[in-house]
Design a protein around this motif. Structure first.
Motif, PDB file in Angstrom:
ATOM      1  N   LEU A  46       3.290  14.396  -1.729  1.00  0.00           N
ATOM      2  CA  LEU A  46       4.616  13.797  -1.953  1.00  0.00           C
ATOM      3  C   LEU A  46       5.237  14.254  -3.263  1.00  0.00           C
ATOM      4  CD1 LEU A  46       3.988  10.169  -0.635  1.00  0.00           C
ATOM      5  CD2 LEU A  46       4.502  12.247   0.628  1.00  0.00           C
ATOM      6  N   ASN A  49       9.620  13.236   2.335  1.00  0.00           N
ATOM      7  CA  ASN A  49       8.370  12.553   1.983  1.00  0.00           C
ATOM      8  C   ASN A  49       7.923  11.556   3.048  1.00  0.00           C
ATOM      9  OD1 ASN A  49       7.967  14.000  -0.295  1.00  0.00           O
ATOM     10  ND2 ASN A  49       8.105  12.287  -1.738  1.00  0.00           N
ATOM     11  N   ALA A  76      -0.684   2.421   8.899  1.00  0.00           N
ATOM     12  CA  ALA A  76      -0.799   2.631   7.447  1.00  0.00           C
ATOM     13  C   ALA A  76       0.429   2.099   6.732  1.00  0.00           C
ATOM     14  CB  ALA A  76      -0.965   4.110   7.152  1.00  0.00           C
ATOM     15  N   LEU A  77       1.536   2.043   7.423  1.00  0.00           N
ATOM     16  CA  LEU A  77       2.762   1.592   6.780  1.00  0.00           C
ATOM     17  C   LEU A  77       3.129   0.171   7.191  1.00  0.00           C
ATOM     18  CD1 LEU A  77       4.654   4.937   7.310  1.00  0.00           C
ATOM     19  CD2 LEU A  77       3.447   4.175   5.284  1.00  0.00           C
ATOM     20  N   GLN A  93      -6.359   8.398   2.328  1.00  0.00           N
ATOM     21  CA  GLN A  93      -5.827   7.142   1.800  1.00  0.00           C
ATOM     22  C   GLN A  93      -4.736   6.624   2.706  1.00  0.00           C
ATOM     23  OE1 GLN A  93      -4.096   7.615  -2.025  1.00  0.00           O
ATOM     24  NE2 GLN A  93      -5.597   6.305  -2.978  1.00  0.00           N
ATOM     25  N   ARG A 104      14.817  13.359  -0.118  1.00  0.00           N
ATOM     26  CA  ARG A 104      13.384  13.575  -0.355  1.00  0.00           C
ATOM     27  C   ARG A 104      12.584  12.344   0.103  1.00  0.00           C
ATOM     28  NH1 ARG A 104       9.790  17.703  -2.688  1.00  0.00           N
ATOM     29  NH2 ARG A 104       7.847  16.577  -2.536  1.00  0.00           N
ATOM     30  N   LEU A 140       6.043  13.625   5.393  1.00  0.00           N
ATOM     31  CA  LEU A 140       4.769  14.094   4.825  1.00  0.00           C
ATOM     32  C   LEU A 140       3.775  12.952   4.708  1.00  0.00           C
ATOM     33  CD1 LEU A 140       6.074  16.561   2.064  1.00  0.00           C
ATOM     34  CD2 LEU A 140       5.089  17.134   4.310  1.00  0.00           C
ATOM     35  N   GLU A 158      11.231  11.778  -5.168  1.00  0.00           N
ATOM     36  CA  GLU A 158      11.746  10.798  -4.216  1.00  0.00           C
ATOM     37  C   GLU A 158      12.238   9.545  -4.939  1.00  0.00           C
ATOM     38  OE1 GLU A 158       8.589   9.320  -1.635  1.00  0.00           O
ATOM     39  OE2 GLU A 158       8.048   7.873  -3.175  1.00  0.00           O
ATOM     40  N   ASP A 159      13.330   8.995  -4.440  1.00  0.00           N
ATOM     41  CA  ASP A 159      13.819   7.705  -4.954  1.00  0.00           C
ATOM     42  C   ASP A 159      14.735   7.113  -3.888  1.00  0.00           C
ATOM     43  OD1 ASP A 159      14.979   5.530  -6.161  1.00  0.00           O
ATOM     44  OD2 ASP A 159      15.368   6.537  -8.065  1.00  0.00           O
ATOM     45  N   PRO A 160      14.353   5.982  -3.296  1.00  0.00           N
ATOM     46  CA  PRO A 160      15.152   5.437  -2.196  1.00  0.00           C
ATOM     47  C   PRO A 160      16.545   5.011  -2.611  1.00  0.00           C
ATOM     48  CG  PRO A 160      13.399   3.904  -2.828  1.00  0.00           C
ATOM     49  CD  PRO A 160      13.151   5.188  -3.557  1.00  0.00           C
ATOM     50  N   THR A 195      -7.302   2.323  -0.789  1.00  0.00           N
ATOM     51  CA  THR A 195      -6.333   2.018  -1.843  1.00  0.00           C
ATOM     52  C   THR A 195      -6.716   0.723  -2.566  1.00  0.00           C
ATOM     53  OG1 THR A 195      -4.976   0.868  -0.218  1.00  0.00           O
ATOM     54  CG2 THR A 195      -4.351   3.131  -0.728  1.00  0.00           C
ATOM     55  N   ILE A 219       0.976   4.439  -2.757  1.00  0.00           N
ATOM     56  CA  ILE A 219       0.816   5.868  -2.468  1.00  0.00           C
ATOM     57  C   ILE A 219       2.042   6.666  -2.896  1.00  0.00           C
ATOM     58  CG2 ILE A 219       0.539   7.541  -0.582  1.00  0.00           C
ATOM     59  CD1 ILE A 219      -1.112   5.419   0.928  1.00  0.00           C
ATOM     60  N   ARG A 220       3.234   6.086  -2.753  1.00  0.00           N
ATOM     61  CA  ARG A 220       4.468   6.855  -2.965  1.00  0.00           C
ATOM     62  C   ARG A 220       4.802   6.968  -4.446  1.00  0.00           C
ATOM     63  NH1 ARG A 220       8.305   6.643   2.168  1.00  0.00           N
ATOM     64  NH2 ARG A 220       9.009   8.489   1.077  1.00  0.00           N
ATOM     65  N   PRO A 221       5.216   8.164  -4.869  1.00  0.00           N
ATOM     66  CA  PRO A 221       5.494   8.353  -6.294  1.00  0.00           C
ATOM     67  C   PRO A 221       6.719   7.597  -6.811  1.00  0.00           C
ATOM     68  CG  PRO A 221       5.931  10.384  -5.049  1.00  0.00           C
ATOM     69  CD  PRO A 221       5.281   9.422  -4.105  1.00  0.00           C
ATOM     70  N   ALA A 222       7.587   7.117  -5.921  1.00  0.00           N
ATOM     71  CA  ALA A 222       8.778   6.399  -6.406  1.00  0.00           C
ATOM     72  C   ALA A 222       8.404   5.102  -7.113  1.00  0.00           C
ATOM     73  CB  ALA A 222       9.711   6.092  -5.247  1.00  0.00           C
ATOM     74  N   TYR A 223       7.187   4.608  -6.857  1.00  0.00           N
ATOM     75  CA  TYR A 223       6.824   3.298  -7.382  1.00  0.00           C
ATOM     76  C   TYR A 223       5.742   3.429  -8.435  1.00  0.00           C
ATOM     77  CZ  TYR A 223       9.412   2.169  -3.278  1.00  0.00           C
ATOM     78  OH  TYR A 223      10.418   2.125  -2.351  1.00  0.00           O
ATOM     79  N   GLN A 228       0.836  -1.201   0.000  1.00  0.00           N
ATOM     80  CA  GLN A 228       0.000   0.000   0.000  1.00  0.00           C
ATOM     81  C   GLN A 228       0.874   1.256   0.000  1.00  0.00           C
ATOM     82  OE1 GLN A 228      -3.804   1.019   2.348  1.00  0.00           O
ATOM     83  NE2 GLN A 228      -2.165   1.661   3.686  1.00  0.00           N
ATOM     84  N   GLU A 229       1.957   1.200   0.766  1.00  0.00           N
ATOM     85  CA  GLU A 229       2.855   2.362   0.781  1.00  0.00           C
ATOM     86  C   GLU A 229       3.396   2.610  -0.626  1.00  0.00           C
ATOM     87  OE1 GLU A 229       6.034   2.351   3.707  1.00  0.00           O
ATOM     88  OE2 GLU A 229       6.978   4.071   2.731  1.00  0.00           O
ATOM     89  N   TYR A 282       0.152  13.159   6.367  1.00  0.00           N
ATOM     90  CA  TYR A 282      -1.070  13.282   5.558  1.00  0.00           C
ATOM     91  C   TYR A 282      -1.832  11.968   5.399  1.00  0.00           C
ATOM     92  CZ  TYR A 282       0.025  18.153   4.862  1.00  0.00           C
ATOM     93  OH  TYR A 282       0.272  19.486   5.098  1.00  0.00           O
ATOM     94  N   VAL A 326      -2.775  12.907   0.167  1.00  0.00           N
ATOM     95  CA  VAL A 326      -1.479  12.348   0.598  1.00  0.00           C
ATOM     96  C   VAL A 326      -0.570  12.120  -0.608  1.00  0.00           C
ATOM     97  CG1 VAL A 326      -2.492  10.040   0.866  1.00  0.00           C
ATOM     98  CG2 VAL A 326      -0.305  10.513   1.875  1.00  0.00           C
ATOM     99  N   GLU A 327      -1.133  11.680  -1.727  1.00  0.00           N
ATOM    100  CA  GLU A 327      -0.291  11.498  -2.915  1.00  0.00           C
ATOM    101  C   GLU A 327       0.218  12.844  -3.427  1.00  0.00           C
ATOM    102  OE1 GLU A 327      -1.885   8.897  -5.942  1.00  0.00           O
ATOM    103  OE2 GLU A 327      -2.560   7.463  -4.444  1.00  0.00           O
TER     104      GLU A 327
END
Ligand SMILES: Cc1cc2nc3c(=O)[nH]c(=O)nc-3n(C[C@H](O)[C@H](O)[C@H](O)COP(=O)(O)OP(=O)(O)OC[C@H]3O[C@@H](n4cnc5c(N)ncnc54)[C@H](O)[C@@H]3O)c2cc1C
Ligand code: SF4
Lengths: 549, 172
Positions: free
Chosen positions: A384, B135, B14-15, B157, B130, B138, B119-121, A226, A74-78, A70-71, B142, A380-381
């Motif tokens: 980010l 992020n 959520a995570l 969400q 970021r 954030l 962002e990019d890990p 989601t 939501i996260r734009p990296a993926y 789910q993360e 959020y 939330v999206e």
């Protein structure tokens, strides 16, 4: 695949090196593909005491990793395919039609199949969808009618767990209530309702394969929002339900086991040859085979299994394997109101209108209208992305979120010979097999119907007083990710790949459970019909196996 | 608006990070990580990237980090991103990031390019800061009920806020 990218909870479903992936001795039935079609067939056959093995190309995902997925959602990296560990090499494909087909956004691979990612709207086809040629003068008639499928539809609704109501005046006849009550309408549905009343457009509930109350040992929906691409709570049905149920009844599931080809004689399949992560190749033999690889990989596997008996592909005496590829076309319109619309609390729909569906004829395709609960950005999206933070970011979120309102719609496309799935021999996947070539062609009837859908949507939004800010029309339309038509069902072996019993005309021990058998698509999301056909296929497999024992 | 224990639990769950706030968790694995320093730095960064309307940042961020500590790959990435911020802070201000004024911290975040970066890990230093710092904070905010409410959405969400809120009107 983005493993050099890791975190997002570091969810990873690496191949379990120690798992036993050797073939099952004395298997009665080999099911290929662990999506809803394969899962349901396997469950039924295991229930009947058959020795069942399921071969699945993708991994078995750890349910504890769903929140990490789910993360990623939501996260734009993926990217979307990253959520379920899409692998560009394994999933390589070509798109060569007049419109690009984003295949890897349109499927997921692994135990559960594409339902891991799906939205979960499940409606029955209408009666006329089965008689398109006779009633509407276009397309092909199914060799079965709504009445043939009706008991299977009811059973499929119980299997998936469908929340619905009998408030849809346009739906085909029902024999019993849905297993769970429908989700109540949303606040934005109530805004739409006022406008639709004025325009005499009927709204009604949406049948959802999603628990409105606890069902089948799974929790009620808790509102993560989601759903597409991942439901962490398990309230949304996915096919892990049936695959795991089949296992409890004795079926064996072999994951990371892509079937490379089907070894066969002139009349029957002998074995499914599959690869395993250790580089080995195995042969799974069985008395019966059920192919349930989805609407793209099913024809591909048949084409990859060409032989001297079947030089154009297995079960392809008709020459129609891969032909008539269809999807539903999306049409949408949205805008903003000068009041709050309360979007993005949940990730599913609660209202639709099927009012215009049965106006369909040779010129106008059937279509349905959807009223969104998640139009506009998810805060939330949104948070980010962008180059702001602190108070500036909050101000941006407040101005971008809150007043969006939108509608979607699905439109049928007709089966056409120039819309097909073939093999692209110039590119190979991670096992050296030619990749699927999706050659998608849509046709004018669908495109003109999209214009009509847009008109209705504009009327409703105008009545609401919305300022229209976006529209997806015939130019910008895209697929709804429903792969249909590529091994069509019919009575005549020259004009179809499988018969009304879902068995291939050419091979006596091979059945296909998939939307690939749809001769004409209708405009309803296909998976309830897939589930009903899977139940029917299981009955036919059992009948045949009992008669030869 | 005050961030509460409920927000922290919500952000953690959520995570997939459990959502219990009991005890003190040390990161698993052999590499020693200065957890206290990560905590200070994240709180210092949150004071920049969170809106002025929220209070209760310290316990919220501390609880959130505690959940993240269970993921070794994440902690390693965060540790590197924090080192990146400290390095830049030392060059420009001769002090660690967390010791700077809010305005100077904001400047350091901009110096490392965390404002423009996607962002990019596993990306560049800016992309990693970021991801692991800006992020992540954030996202925690959020996807929590308080963060959602700031925007007008009590069930954002990622938060399992039930199926009541979508049915309610703005004045309910
Ligand atoms: C984003 C999205 C939203 C959707 N929303 C809806 C919706 O709201 N309603 C609806 O009705 N439908 C929806 N769908 C479509 C729905 O997911 C599919 O119709 C359904 O999953 C098809 O079921 P299946 O079992 O035939 O195929 P799949 O679910 O695709 O499963 C096929 C399985 O076979 C495996 N496989 C393929 N080839 C091989 C091989 N050679 N060897 C071994 N295994 C193989 C695959 O890895 C996969 O796991 C949606 C799809 C997407 C992507
Ligand atoms: S809103 Fe969707 S994702 Fe959340 S629990 Fe309900 S079905 Fe699952």
């Amino acid at each position: 695949m983005s493993w050099d990218r890791a975190p997002a909870g570091s969810a990873a479903s690496g191949a379990d090196g120690d798992a036993d992936r050797t073939p099952v001795a004395n298997a009665d039935v080999c099911v290929i593909g662990a999506g809803p079609a394969g899962g349901i067939v396997a469950d039924r056959l295991a229930e009947a005491g058959r020795e069942v093995v399921i071969l699945e190309a993708g991994p078995r995902f750890d349910p504890d990793e769903r929140l990490a997925r789910q993360e990623r959602a939501i996260r734009p990296a993926y990217d979307r395919p990253d959520v379920w560990d899409g692998d560009p090499e394994r999933d390589a494909y070509k798109s060569t039609g007049e419109r690009f087909y984003p295949l890897n956004h349109a499927r997921a691979r692994g135990v559960g199949g594409s339902t891991l990612h799906w939205q979960g709207m499940v409606m029955r086809l209408h009666e006329d969808d089965f008689d398109s040629a006779s009633v509407r003068g276009v397309g092909a008639d199914w060799p079965i009618d709504y009445a043939d499928l009706q008991p299977y539809y009811a059973a499929a609704e119980r299997e998936l767990g469908v929340a619905g109501a009998a408030d849809n005046p346009f739906a085909p006849p029902r024999e019993e209530p849905h297993p769970m009550p429908a989700f109540p309408p949303s606040y934005s549905d109530s805004l739409f309702a006022a406008a639709c009343d004025e325009l005499e457009i009927a709204m009604h509930s949406v049948p959802n394969a999603r628990n409105s109350e606890g069902y089948d040992g799974r929790s009620a929906c808790v509102g993560y929002g989601t759903c597409q691409p991942v439901c962490p709570s398990g309230a949304k049905y996915d096919a892990t339900v049936h695959v795991e149920r089949a296992e409890r009844k004795g079926a064996t599931v072999i994951d990371h086991a892509p079937v490379q080809r089907l070894e066969h004689g002139p009349d029957a399949i002998e074995a499914a040859v599959y690869a395993t992560p250790d580089g080995e190749s195995h042969r799974q033999s069985a008395d019966a085979f059920v192919i349930a690889c989805g609407g793209v990989e099913t024809p591909r596997l048949l084409l990859l299994s060409a032989s001297s008996h079947y030089p154009d592909g297995l079960a392809n005496s008709s020459g129609l394997v891969g032909r008539y590829f269809m999807d539903h076309l999306f049409a949408g319109t949205g805008g903003v109101l000068d009041e709050p619309t309360r979007q993005n609390h949940v990730g599913f729909l609660t209202s639709e209108s099927h009012q215009f569906y049965d106006e369909a004829d040779a010129e106008q395709a059937p279509f349905k209208l959807e009223f969104f609960n998640y139009d506009g950005p998810s805060p939330v999206e949104l948070a980010l992305t962008g180059d702001d933070w602190g108070d500036d970011l909050l101000e941006r979120l407040r101005s971008d979120y809150g007043s969006h309102i939108g509608m979607g719609g699905l439109v049928e496309q007709l089966p056409r010979e120039d819309s097909y799935v073939g093999l692209d021999h110039s590119t190979t996947d991670d096992h050296g097999n030619p990749v699927p070539n999706v050659h998608w062609t849509v046709g004018d009837r669908a495109l003109e119907t999209i214009e009509r859908v847009n008109e209705v949507q504009e009327r409703i939004l105008d009545e609401l007083g919305a300022e229209i800010t976006w529209q997806v029309g015939p130019e910008g339309t895209g697929p709804a990710y429903h792969h249909m038509g590529t091994t069509r069902m019919g009575s005549a072996p020259t004009e179809s790949v499988v018969g009304p019993d879902l068995r291939t005309h050419d091979l006596e021990n091979c059945w296909i459970a998939s939307s690939s058998v749809f001769p004409t698509a209708g405009a309803m999301n296909p998976t309830l019909t897939i589930a009903a056909l899977a139940l029917k296929a299981a009955d036919h497999v059992l009948e045949t196996m009992s008669s030869i024992r | 608006m005050e961030l509460t224990r409920r927000d922290a639990v919500a952000a953690l769950s959520a995570l997939g990070l459990g959502g219990t706030l009991a005890g003190c968790v040390a990161p698993p694995g052999s590499e020693p990580v200065a957890v206290e320093h990560l905590r200070e730095t994240l709180i210092a960064a949150a004071e920049v990237v969170y809106p002025s309307a929220v209070s209760g940042i310290e316990p919220f961020v501390a609880a959130f980090l505690e959940g993240r500590l269970a993921d070794r790959a994440h902690v390693a990435g965060l540790d590197e991103a924090v080192a990146e911020l400290d390095g830049n802070a030392r060059v420009w201000y001769d002090a660690e990031f967390a010791a700077l004024s809010v305005a100077d911290r904001e400047q350091v975040l901009r110096n490392v390019g965390a404002d423009d970066a996607d962002e990019d890990p596993s990306g560049t230093a800016s992309e990693r800061v970021r991801y692991y710092v800006v992020n992540d904070l954030l996202l925690a905010l959020y996807a929590s009920p308080t963060g959602g409410e700031l925007v007008g959405l009590e069930n954002p969400q990622g938060h399992a806020g039930g199926i009541g809120t979508y049915q309610r009107g703005p004045n309910a």
